[in-house]
Design an enzyme around this catalytic site. Structure first.
Site, short mmCIF file in Angstrom:
data_model
loop_
_atom_site.label_atom_id
_atom_site.label_comp_id
_atom_site.label_asym_id
_atom_site.label_seq_id
_atom_site.Cartn_x
_atom_site.Cartn_y
_atom_site.Cartn_z
CG ASP A 139 -1.94 1.11 1.23
OD1 ASP A 139 -2.14 1.74 0.17
OD2 ASP A 139 -2.52 1.40 2.30
CG LEU A 140 4.99 0.88 -0.58
CD1 LEU A 140 6.20 0.35 -1.34
CD2 LEU A 140 5.42 1.53 0.74
CD GLU A 141 -2.07 5.32 0.19
OE1 GLU A 141 -2.25 6.54 0.44
OE2 GLU A 141 -2.81 4.42 0.64
CG HIS A 142 3.87 8.71 -0.04
ND1 HIS A 142 3.07 9.83 -0.16
CD2 HIS A 142 3.47 8.08 1.09
CE1 HIS A 142 2.24 9.89 0.88
NE2 HIS A 142 2.46 8.83 1.63
CD GLN A 198 -5.92 3.06 -1.24
OE1 GLN A 198 -6.29 4.12 -0.73
NE2 GLN A 198 -4.66 2.67 -1.17
#
Length: 313
Positions: A139-142, A198
Site C-alpha cells: 500500500d505504498l502511496e508515495h 482504492q
C-alpha cells in the site's frame, strides 16, 4: 480489446489463492475516530485481515518493524504482543488469512537500493515468522522503484514459501495505463493473490471504455476494474471501498453501489454506461478500509456486502 471473462479465467489459480468471493478488511494498529479493536474482535464476515501497518525502521534503511501501537494498547486496556500473536493464530485456525501491509497514507519504505531491498526482506520475513503472518500487502502511496519492489516480492516469496499471499492496494492513478502499480503487476502477476484498488480519495479517471468516469458511481468502479482485468485473472481482482463516510476523505458509496458493481462485473447486470463484453464471474471480492470503521457503524458495510458476496459464490 477488452479481456472476456472466459479468457481471463483460463490459467489455474496459484497455491496461495483466497477463497472465492472473499471480503478483506484493514485492521488499524492505531487510534483515530474508529472503534479500537483487538484482532480477535474483527468480524467473522472478513476472510482476510490486513494488519496496518509495518513501520519503516529509522536505524536500518529499507527495514520495517511491527508491534502493537502503544496508543492502541492503552485504548484496549493493555493489548500486547503476546495477545496479538494469539489472536492471529486463532483467526488462522478459523480459516482466515492474515497479511501485513506496508505504506498507507503516511508511511513509506525506502527500497531505493539492493541493500535496502535485502534489509526489507530480512526484516519482513522475521516479523512474518514471529507473528504467523502469511504475506505482504503493498500500500505504498508515495512512489517506489518498480524493479526493486518486484525483486523484494520475489525474494519474500522464495523465503516464505508456496503459501505466500501477496495483495496490493493501489490508488486509482497508479493502475491507469503506464501507472507504477500496473508496471509492477505485470512483473509479478504470477505471484499476486489479489489487487484491491482504492476506488476512493480520487478524482475522475479514464475508464477502459475510453470515457471519463466520476468518483462515487458504479461506472467509476467497473470501468476501472476492467483495466486490471486486462492484466490479471478475475480471481486476482477485488474492489476497494471505504466502510463509512468517515473512513475516507471522498469516494464513500452505499453498499448498494458496491453490490451493483459486483453484479455488473460478475453477471453483466445493474451496470451503468459501461457493460463488460463478457462477465467475469470469478471476480475475487471486496476490500474495505477499515474493519474499525465498519465496527463503528455496526457492520453497515460488511453485513450487506458479505451477504451479497455469499449470494454470488
Amino acid at each position: 480489446m477488452l479481456l472476456t471473462g472466459a479468457t481471463a479465467s483460463a490459467d489455474p489459480a496459484p497455491a496461495g489463492a483466497l477463497p472465492g468471493k472473499q471480503l478483506t478488511g484493514y485492521w488499524q494498529n492505531f487510534v483515530n475516530g474508529a472503534t479500537p479493536l483487538r484482532v480477535s474482535d474483527v468480524s467473522a464476515a472478513y476472510d482476510v485481515i490486513v494488519l496496518a501497518f509495518a513501520e519503516a525502521d529509522p536505524a536500518r534503511p529499507g527495514a520495517v518493524t511491527f508491534g502493537v501501537d502503544p496508543g492502541l494498547s492503552s485504548a484496549l486496556g493493555g493489548y500486547d504482543t503476546a495477545a496479538l500473536k494469539a489472536d492471529i493464530a486463532a483467526k488462522k485456525a478459523e480459516g482466515k488469512s492474515v497479511v501485513l501491509s506496508i505504506g498507507g497514507e503516511r508511511g513509506n519504505v525506502d527500497l531505493g537500493s539492493p541493500a535496502n531491498v535485502a534489509s526489507f526482506v530480512d526484516s519482513f520475513a522475521a516479523i512474518a515468522q514471529e507473528y504467523g503472518i502469511q504475506g505482504l500487502d503493498v500500500d505504498l502511496e508515495h512512489g517506489f522503484d518498480v524493479a526493486n519492489m518486484a525483486s523484494a516480492i520475489q525474494q519474500l516469496r522464495d523465503r516464505m514459501g508456496e503459501g505466500f499471499l501477496l495483495t496490493m492496494a493501489p490508488q486509482t492513478l497508479d493502475v491507469q495505463p503506464g501507472g507504477t502499480y500496473l508496471r509492477l503487476i505485470d512483473q509479478v502477476k504470477d505471484l499476486i493473490t489479489v489487487v484491491h484498488t482504492q476506488y476512493y480519495n480520487s478524482g475522475s479517471m479514464n475508464g477502459c471504455h475510453g470515457q471519463v468516469v466520476t468518483q462515487g458511481t458504479v461506472d467509476f468502479i467497473t470501468a476501472q476494474a476492467c483495466i486490471l482485468l486486462q492484466h490479471l485473472r478475475p480471481d486476482q481482482v477485488a474492489l476497494g471501498l471505504p466502510a463509512t463516510s468517515s473512513a475516507a476523505g471522498s469516494g464513500f458509496v452505499s453498499p448498494d453501489v458496491v453490490t451493483a458493481a459486483l453484479d455488473c462485473l460478475t453477471t453483466g447486470s445493474r451496470c451503468g454506461s459501461y457493460v463488460p463484453e463478457s462477465p467475469f464471474p470469478g471476480l475475487s471480492g471486496v476490500m474495505t478500509w477499515s474493519v474499525n470503521w465498519d465496527a463503528a457503524s455496526g457492520g453497515s458495510f460488511s453485513g450487506p456486502v458479505r451477504a451479497h458476496l455469499d449470494s454470488l459464490a
